[in-house]
Design an enzyme around this catalytic site. Structure first.
Site, PDB file in Angstrom:
ATOM      1  N   THR A  52       0.826  -1.215   0.000  1.00  0.00           N
ATOM      2  CA  THR A  52       0.000   0.000   0.000  1.00  0.00           C
ATOM      3  C   THR A  52       0.851   1.251   0.000  1.00  0.00           C
ATOM      4  OG1 THR A  52      -1.835  -1.108   1.128  1.00  0.00           O
ATOM      5  CG2 THR A  52      -1.751   1.278   1.309  1.00  0.00           C
ATOM      6  N   THR A  73       1.210  -3.965   4.544  1.00  0.00           N
ATOM      7  CA  THR A  73       0.896  -4.237   5.945  1.00  0.00           C
ATOM      8  C   THR A  73       0.357  -5.648   6.181  1.00  0.00           C
ATOM      9  OG1 THR A  73      -1.355  -3.351   5.716  1.00  0.00           O
ATOM     10  CG2 THR A  73       0.373  -1.810   6.412  1.00  0.00           C
TER      11      THR A  73
END
Length: 321
Positions: free
Chosen positions: A14, A94
């Site tokens: 991300t 993540t």
């Protein structure tokens, strides 16, 4: 001056994601921005450091694979062996950063710092968190005495062994359970709460041997995770046994407890040569052994990390934790 360079390896995630609309923090495509461009957007980089970037992979971390792990371990070890490098930073997604961090600590046990960082918002967001996280990670990698593999996010420093993603949306999405964080970054300085992770069993020579094993391994051992819950049966365990699984980690309830039906299937699989490890689905606490245990416990590891540990042991890789 030796040990003055920070090497930054990109793997996607991300932090490197882009959305069509800057106001969207959810509808984006991960792994679009190269790590060199991420470094250019990070604030407050240490003026006395030389940054070097390398793109190792460009993937959404939900799609992390064994070949990428092997390639990443090789590049980390290569750069750590350089006398002009004081630390390595890795940009990562993540979703699986806790697994990659544990894998690198287990395989490499580095005496120099390896700092993984990430973001909950894409690079295209109105207020992206990635640039600050990357800046903090670089600061941690250059901190005097830093060593071992850690994860830095939202100003907090977590050890590879303890870190877990505990929230789906918040910028501070990670926790370290009962152990607590290693430290925090405040006003461009690092304040330690406890000691750096140690790797007494492993150093450069052992790490090189471990990487050689990974290179020679065409297929990693099949190890899966099953979860215990009310009304659980042994059906999934039986199916995995038929498919030739070599190891099973059971994410038990509470202190690693397992439904009697699932336990019976696990015992049968264990008798058939399958390695079984008992962990807990609880996000805090660890499985404590009892005299009547039928399966070995995970030594405090979460189910996903216990799986990595078991795979490495089945391959003959020395674990530096």
């Amino acid at each position: 001056m030796q040990n003055q360079k920070i090497v930054i390896l990109g793997t996607g995630g991300t932090i490197a994601g882009l959305a069509k609309d800057a106001s969207s923090n959810l509808d984006y495509t991960a792994a679009q921005v190269r790590v060199s461009d991420l470094v250019g957007a990070a604030p407050g980089l240490r003026s006395n450091s030389t940054m070097e970037t390398e793109q190792v992979a460009q993937i959404d971390s939900k799609d992390m694979s064994f070949p990428v792990w092997t390639a990443l371990a090789k590049r980390v070890q290569h750069h750590l062996a350089r006398c002009d490098v004081e630390g390595v930073v890795i940009t990562h997604g993540t979703d699986t950063v806790e697994e990659t961090a544990y894998f690198l600590q287990a395989v490499l046990g580095p005496a120099k710092p390896v700092v993984l960082t990430c973001a909950m918002r894409p690079a295209s967001a109105l207020e992206p968190d990635g640039p600050q996280n990357l800046s903090d990670a670089i600061l941690v990698a250059g901190h005097a005495g830093a060593q071992g593999v850690v994860v830095v996010c939202a100003g907090l420093v977590h050890s590879a062994v303890d870190v877990q993603k505990i929230h789906t949306q918040q910028l501070n999405a990670f926790g370290s359970g009962d152990a607590g964080v290693l430290g925090l970054v405040e006003r461009n300085s690092l304040k330690m709460s406890r000691k750096w992770p140690l790797a007494q069993q492993i150093r450069a020579q052992a790490a090189t041997k471990n990487i050689a094993i990974l290179n020679q391994t065409e297929a990693w051992p099949k190890v899966d995770i099953v979860m215990n819950y009310a009304g659980a049966s042994g059906a999934v365990v039986d199916a995995l046994f038929v498919l030739g699984v070599q190891g099973i980690v059971v994410a038990g309830t509470g202190n690693g407890t397992v439904h009697q039906a699932m336990e019976a299937a696990l015992l049968q699989a264990q008798a058939g040569g399958v390695q079984v490890v008992r962990a807990t689905r609880c996000t805090q606490g660890r499985v404590l052994p009892r005299a009547d245990d039928r399966f070995p416990h995970s030594d405090g590891l979460s189910p996903v990390k216990a799986r990595i540990s078991l795979m490495l042991r089945l391959m003959g890789v020395g674990v530096g934790i």
